[in-house]
Design an enzyme around this catalytic site. Structure first.
Site, mmCIF file in Angstrom:
data_model
loop_
_atom_site.group_PDB
_atom_site.id
_atom_site.type_symbol
_atom_site.label_atom_id
_atom_site.label_comp_id
_atom_site.label_asym_id
_atom_site.label_seq_id
_atom_site.Cartn_x
_atom_site.Cartn_y
_atom_site.Cartn_z
ATOM 1 N N ASN A 10 0.881 -1.170 0.000
ATOM 2 C CA ASN A 10 0.000 0.000 0.000
ATOM 3 C C ASN A 10 0.918 1.218 0.000
ATOM 4 O O ASN A 10 1.513 1.539 1.024
ATOM 5 C CB ASN A 10 -0.888 -0.025 1.257
ATOM 6 N N LYS A 12 0.148 4.307 -0.378
ATOM 7 C CA LYS A 12 -0.458 5.530 0.182
ATOM 8 C C LYS A 12 -0.165 6.710 -0.756
ATOM 9 O O LYS A 12 -0.166 6.522 -1.961
ATOM 10 C CB LYS A 12 0.050 5.757 1.614
ATOM 11 N N HIS A 95 -9.430 1.762 4.347
ATOM 12 C CA HIS A 95 -8.197 1.873 5.143
ATOM 13 C C HIS A 95 -8.451 2.843 6.302
ATOM 14 O O HIS A 95 -9.201 3.807 6.154
ATOM 15 C CB HIS A 95 -7.052 2.362 4.253
ATOM 16 N N GLU A 97 -6.771 5.176 7.437
ATOM 17 C CA GLU A 97 -6.478 6.581 7.105
ATOM 18 C C GLU A 97 -7.645 7.210 6.352
ATOM 19 O O GLU A 97 -7.957 8.385 6.541
ATOM 20 C CB GLU A 97 -5.173 6.656 6.293
ATOM 21 N N GLU A 167 -5.822 -4.609 10.282
ATOM 22 C CA GLU A 167 -4.750 -3.651 10.536
ATOM 23 C C GLU A 167 -5.025 -2.871 11.818
ATOM 24 O O GLU A 167 -5.752 -1.866 11.796
ATOM 25 C CB GLU A 167 -4.647 -2.657 9.376
ATOM 26 N N GLY A 173 2.387 2.177 10.641
ATOM 27 C CA GLY A 173 3.397 3.222 10.494
ATOM 28 C C GLY A 173 4.115 3.572 11.786
ATOM 29 O O GLY A 173 4.801 4.583 11.877
HETATM 30 P P1 PGA Z 1 2.762 0.170 7.547
HETATM 31 O O1 PGA Z 1 1.329 0.472 6.898
HETATM 32 O O2 PGA Z 1 3.232 -1.136 6.989
HETATM 33 O O3 PGA Z 1 3.637 1.333 7.116
HETATM 34 O O4 PGA Z 1 2.564 0.116 9.017
HETATM 35 C C1 PGA Z 1 0.393 -0.547 6.705
HETATM 36 C C2 PGA Z 1 -0.860 -0.003 6.094
HETATM 37 O O5 PGA Z 1 -1.260 1.121 6.445
HETATM 38 O O6 PGA Z 1 -1.486 -0.661 5.247
#
Ligand code: PGA
Length: 249
Positions: A10, A12, A95, A97, A167, A173
């Site tokens: 992903n 982003k 997601h 976010e 998740e 992150g």
């Molecule tokens: P990350 O993100 O691997 O940077 O923790 C995962 C995601 O948001 O899908």
């Protein structure tokens, strides 16, 4: 039971189209695998360049979102037909976010799930609890609601083809990965819910991914768990290191 491991990136809001093409050229060789399905979900504007760069490799290119209407006056949105026209199969939905910054709800996620299947896209539906919810002991209640509402109105065949990504928000992150036991516990809980809703066959076929600080050193332990069928990988999918996650064994 034959669930193929899916290593899904992903990206982003990272990389321009030319940066995407260069990164994929560099990743092609390291991401080669017969055993693992490899996918990079990239910003919509990067998709054509990424598709071109991925040609001749096993890397599939997916999207990070889609709108639930067919077409019309929805400034800034991207339709399923637009994604299909450039060769997309998989799309990430809901997601955390998008839920946090772009007002995505279980109901809009459900409308998008329905639209994906009406059009022939495969959704990767995200769910996951906050740290507060984990500490309150309501993780599974919260996730069951996300999944139940997200899947409303889907047939068994559609549910079987969908992908769910668990998740935990506190692990995204942050470098703070859930332990493989924590991840397995929730992924199993999601599979049990799918069994309640659709029966054993669907529960055994649907793929459930873990996401949240997956990297080259923890992928093997996470993907080795019985109910974890791969990962949704943010930060580590932007780097050549992604190949190590694909070839985690
Ligand atoms: P990350 O993100 O691997 O940077 O923790 C995962 C995601 O948001 O899908």
């Amino acid at each position: 039971m034959s669930r193929k491991i899916l290593a899904a990136g992903n990206w982003k809001m990272n990389k321009t189209p030319s940066e995407a093409a260069a990164a994929i050229e560099a990743m092609k060789a390291t991401c080669a695998s017969d055993e693992v399905e490899v996918l990079l979900c990239v910003p919509a504007i990067d998709i054509p360049a990424a598709m071109e760069a991925a040609k001749g490799s096993n890397i599939q290119i997916g999207a990070e979102n889609v709108y639930f209407k067919d077409s019309g006056a929805y400034t800034g949105e991207i339709s399923a037909d637009m994604l299909l026209d450039v060769g997309v199969k998989y799309v990430i939905l809901g997601h955390s976010e998008r839920r946090e910054y772009f007002a995505e709800t279980n109901e809009t996620v459900n409308a998008k799930m329905i639209q994906c299947f009406a059009k022939g896209l495969v959704p990767i539906m995200c769910c996951g609890e906050s740290l507060e919810q984990r500490e309150q002991g309501v993780t599974m209640d919260f996730i069951r609601q996300q999944v139940k509402v997200g899947f409303l109105g889907l047939t068994a065949d559609q549910a079987k083809a969908a992908v769910i990504a668990y998740e935990p928000i506190w692990a995204i992150g942050t470098g703070k990965t859930a332990t493989s036991e924590q991840a397995e516990e929730v992924c199993k809980g999601i599979r049990d819910l799918i069994c309640e809703l659709y029966g054993k066959e669907v529960a055994e076929e649907i793929r459930i991914l873990y996401g949240g600080s997956v990297n080259a050193s923890n992928a093997a332990e996470l993907f080795g768990k019985e109910d974890i069928d791969g990962g949704l990988v943010g930060g580590a999918s932007l780097k050549p290191d992604f190949g190590k996650i694909v070839n985690y064994k």
